[in-house]
Enzyme design. Structure first.
Site, PDB file in Angstrom:
ATOM      1  N   SER A  84    -144.838  66.751  93.284  1.00  0.00           N
ATOM      2  CA  SER A  84    -143.465  66.815  92.790  1.00  0.00           C
ATOM      3  C   SER A  84    -142.980  68.221  92.487  1.00  0.00           C
ATOM      4  O   SER A  84    -141.835  68.427  92.134  1.00  0.00           O
ATOM      5  CB  SER A  84    -143.312  65.918  91.559  1.00  0.00           C
ATOM      6  OG  SER A  84    -143.979  66.497  90.476  1.00  0.00           O
ATOM      7  N   LYS A 135    -140.214  63.368  82.235  1.00  0.00           N
ATOM      8  CA  LYS A 135    -139.782  64.670  82.744  1.00  0.00           C
ATOM      9  C   LYS A 135    -138.439  65.063  82.138  1.00  0.00           C
ATOM     10  O   LYS A 135    -138.225  66.209  81.763  1.00  0.00           O
ATOM     11  CB  LYS A 135    -139.695  64.628  84.267  1.00  0.00           C
ATOM     12  CG  LYS A 135    -141.083  64.610  84.903  1.00  0.00           C
ATOM     13  CD  LYS A 135    -140.995  64.468  86.407  1.00  0.00           C
ATOM     14  CE  LYS A 135    -142.392  64.621  87.029  1.00  0.00           C
ATOM     15  NZ  LYS A 135    -142.361  64.416  88.476  1.00  0.00           N
TER      16      LYS A 135
END
Ligand code: ADP
Length: 797
Positions: A694, A737
């Site tokens: 990611s 996140k």
């Protein structure tokens, strides 16, 4: 010392000895014995030769010479086989035996030296001279006599061969030579020693020899008795217990209390009958109890069997708490214990509803709570137990590598115990507790065996009605247990286990949620724990925000709870010592309680920089910011990757580089740049695990920034996987996140367009203050994140 030496010595010591005249006398040979002067000895005389000698003596002056044979074998004794020294003796009383033998008492009178043998037939006859000895007396003789007497005393005391009266008898002897002779007659001295002593004419020398031999005897006896007493002690210890036990039994019998062991056994029998065991288990247990009854109490097996029976008795074979499934009540309990967690609570209530409808028929699925530490997984488990009215037990699987930890050790091992599951059931005391298995993601397998298989059996409703523990040996029914497992991450759970479980994710809390939890749950709990009332300690919202933001960095609320506890402790002390009545802790006071703040709020970069991009990563303890730095150096083309990157992340960096190269022209990167430049990609901050795809778009952004000289906006954070053609692929852990980005002071959050659907599930709180931009292509990322225009006034295509 040889005999010849002896004679030599006797001649040397002739001073003490006066020679008598010689006489011819009949000789009676002695077998294996020596008769000393001053001693009356009964002798049985059987040999024809000896009887003739005796008769000759009786016919004369009743005098004989007693001489020992060197080795007694034949009937008729030859003169050569006799020693040269004997004893003069007078014949006393005699008895004639029916078989023809004669019993005679012989009184020794003096030592006699053989001058010559004068006849052999019909009896032995010799010319002898009597050796008369003077009694020497000196200090030395005195001292030696005392020594010998005291040795003799010890010898009699230790040895078993002489009666105690031998000691005073010896004390009465005042001549050294006689004393030596008398002692030499003790049974422990050999025939050879006695003969040697007989041939020693010097009385003092005789005494010395006796002293030497006695010393040896005493030493032997002492060693013997030491060994004996050591053996004795060992034997005594075990016998003592046995005797005591027997005595105890006898006493109890006398008192009419019966045999205590029998009582124990019959008590056990009763307990087994009342333990509610299934029939086969009961039979098995009774068999063990009978074995116990047969063994002596001191047998080491007794403890082993006792322990085993105790375990069987302690297990809740039939003890069930009634389920009370009132969904309204359950909802109330869950709300009472936990703030928020709406979806989690709903799933739990659904689960209970199904249980209620399906009842016993339903095989309950296993719930698995997945999330970072401190988000309330354990306390949810407790609440479920409370709502159902069941017992709650928990067991940590973290670090278990050995099947035996789950399933126990066989009884043949010393100190064997059942496994943790059975131990947990014993602690629960009921057969249907809520059983929480913590850290199922940390179970490992190695050479000691794979615990997974055992766990599967525990969790599998098809098998766990007869769970087998190595120690118990009898099956135990786990089918009524509600198992709940917890884990930090899903991927390390063995797939076979994961398949059995219904996963409920608990991602972590926003700052606002943490403050609410602290205010509504943690603080009241800490107040109670510290004996404070709500009036005595108040924490303002401002102070709670400060604690959450500057003193903790976590997805859950464990540390928040710890910090609140620290404040409560300090305030409790102030109130206890009278320095305060009540306290209101405001934002500005926090430092004075907890010290300087520990985490800088807003970890975003301080300046817009070239070659540095901010990404967000997911870690087991919540989201975190990561920084990607890129720099270029002239030289041989190379891609250097540092910062302990995992393999997937390294691939991601290569993909980002390939994408950048393929778009070099559009991006305004000078042609030929890659042929003579090395590129270094570094991801600092060692503690954060750095793997996964990611960070792809973050790397691409940092690369393009470094190669084009355009700075990256510091208030932009991003996450997304990159393909070679620059497409942005979806990622996981979106909420964590975003939380990390939000608390770091990020303004713009770039996320993969394909994650749009997840936005719906993210609370408004988390999104607050963030400009969330879904992106599908790296070009969009660069457009937003990079400042200024592209190098040659071109726009990225
Ligand atoms: P975990 O098992 O996930 O590591 P715990 O259940 O031990 O976490 O939770 C840590 C502490 O935080 C406990 O005291 C728990 O009650 C509290 N807590 C966690 N989440 C909540 C919540 N949503 N509401 C109230 N208290 C919570």
């Amino acid at each position: 010392m040889t005999r010849t030496d002896l004679h030599q010595e006797q001649e040397d010591s002739a001073m003490a000895v006066t020679q008598a005249e010689t006489t011819v006398l009949p000789v009676i040979p002695l077998r294996d014995t020596v008769v000393f002067p001053n001693m009356a000895v009964p002798l049985r005389i059987g040999r024809q030769q000896s009887r003739a000698a005796l008769d000759a003596a009786l016919a004369g002056n009743r005098q004989v010479v007693l001489i020992a044979e060197k080795d007694s074998q034949g009937q008729d004794v030859k003169t050569e086989s006799l020693f040269a020294v004997g004893t003069l003796a007078e014949v006393g009383q005699i008895w004639r035996m029916p078989d023809g033998d004669v019993q005679a008492v012989l009184h020794g009178t003096a030592r006699a030296r053989v001058v010559e043998f004068t006849q052999q037939e019909p009896y032995l006859e010799a010319r002898v001279e009597a050796v008369s000895e003077a009694a020497p007396s000196s200090i030395e003789v005195e001292a030696l006599m005392r020594t010998v007497l005291s040795q003799f005393e010890t010898y009699v005391a230790l040895g078993k061969s002489l009666p105690q009266e031998a000691v005073p008898a010896a004390r009465n002897i005042d001549e050294p030579g006689r004393l030596a002779d008398a002692i030499a007659f003790s049974p422990d001295f050999t025939f050879e020693q006695r003969e040697e002593l007989l041939e020693t004419f010097d009385p003092l020398e005789r005494l010395r020899r006796i002293a030497l031999w006695l010393g040896k005897q005493v030493e032997l006896l002492e060693i013997g008795s030491r060994i004996q007493s050591e053996v004795q002690r060992g034997v005594e210890k075990s016998q003592r217990e046995y005797y005591l036990r027997e005595q105890l039994k006898a006493i109890q019998r006398e008192l009419g209390e019966g045999d205590p062991e029998a009582a124990v056994v019959s008590q056990l029998r009763e307990k087994v009958e009342g333990a509610g065991m299934p029939d086969d288990v009961k039979e098995r247990t009774l068999r063990e109890v009978e074995r116990l009854a047969q063994l002596p109490a001191a047998s080491p097996e007794v403890a082993v069997i006792r322990n085993y029976v105790d375990w069987l008795l302690a297990l809740p074979w039939s003890n069930l708490t009634p389920d009370n499934i009132d969904l309204k009540e359950a909802a109330r309990v869950l709300d009472e214990d936990h703030y928020g967690l709406r979806t989690v609570k709903e799933r739990i209530l659904e689960y209970m509803a199904v249980r209620k409808l399906a009842g016993e028929k339903m095989r309950s699925p296993i719930l698995c709570f997945v999330g970072p530490p401190g988000v309330g997984k354990t306390s949810l488990g407790r609440s479920i137990a409370r709502a159902l009215g069941r017992k709650f037990v928990r067991m940590s699987l973290g670090g278990i590598r050995d099947e035996a930890e789950i399933r126990g050790h066989r009884r043949t091992y010393v100190g064997a115990l059942p496994g943790r599951v059975v131990q947990g059931m014993r602690n629960a005391g009921t057969r249907n507790p809520v059983f929480m298995l913590d850290e199922i993601d940390k179970v490992g397998a190695d050479f000691r065996g794979d615990p997974t298989a055992a766990l599967l059996e525990v969790l599998d409703p098809e098998q766990n009605f007869s769970f087998s523990d190595h120690y118990l040996e009898v099956p135990f029914d786990l089918s009524k247990v509600i198992f709940i497992t917890t884990a930090n991450v899903l991927d390390t759970i063995p797939p076979a286990l994961r398949d059995r479980m219904e996963v409920i994710a608990i991602p972590g809390y926003t700052e606002e949620e943490k403050v609410r939890i602290a205010k509504g749950f943690l603080l009241p709990r800490q107040l109670t724990a510290h004996g404070l009332s709500a009036e005595q300690l108040r924490l303002t919202d401002g102070s709670l925000h400060k604690i959450v933001r500057e003193y903790t960095k976590e997805a859950g609320v464990r540390n928040v709870e710890r910090e609140v506890a620290a404040i409560a402790r300090k305030v409790a002390r102030q109130i206890a010592d009278g320095s305060a009545k009540s306290k209101v802790v405001r934002e500005k006071d926090v430092e004075s309680y907890l010290g300087p703040s520990r985490f800088a709020f807003g970890a975003a970069e301080e300046r817009d920089e070239v070659g540095v991009a901010t990404g967000v990563a997911w870690t087991p303890v919540g989201g975190d910011l990561i920084t990607v730095e890129v720099t270029t150096m002239e030289g041989k083309p190379d891609l250097i990757l540092t910062g302990q990157l995992g393999e997937v992340m390294r691939e991601s960096a290569r993909a980002a580089l390939s994408y950048t190269r393929s778009r070099a022209a559009q991006l305004g990167i000078p042609s030929g740049f890659f042929e003579n430049h090395a590129i270094h990609v570094h991801v600092p901050a060692g503690a954060v695990p750095k793997d996964g795809p990611s960070a792809g778009i973050t790397m691409a952004t940092a690369l393009v920034s470094a190669l084009t000289g355009r700075a990256v906006r510091r208030d932009v954070a991003m996450t997304g996987e990159i393909t070679l053609r620059g497409r942005v692929l979806p990622i996981g852990g979106l909420k964590e996140k975003m939380l990390a980005a939000q608390s770091a002071g990020i303004k713009t959050f770039l996320m993969p367009g394909q994650n749009r659907k997840d936005l719906a599930e993210i609370p408004a709180q988390v999104k607050k203050g963030l400009e969330i931009v879904p992106v599908d292509h790296v070009e969009q990322v660069l457009e937003i994140a990079l400042l200024g225009r592209f190098g040659r006034g071109e726009k990225a295509a």
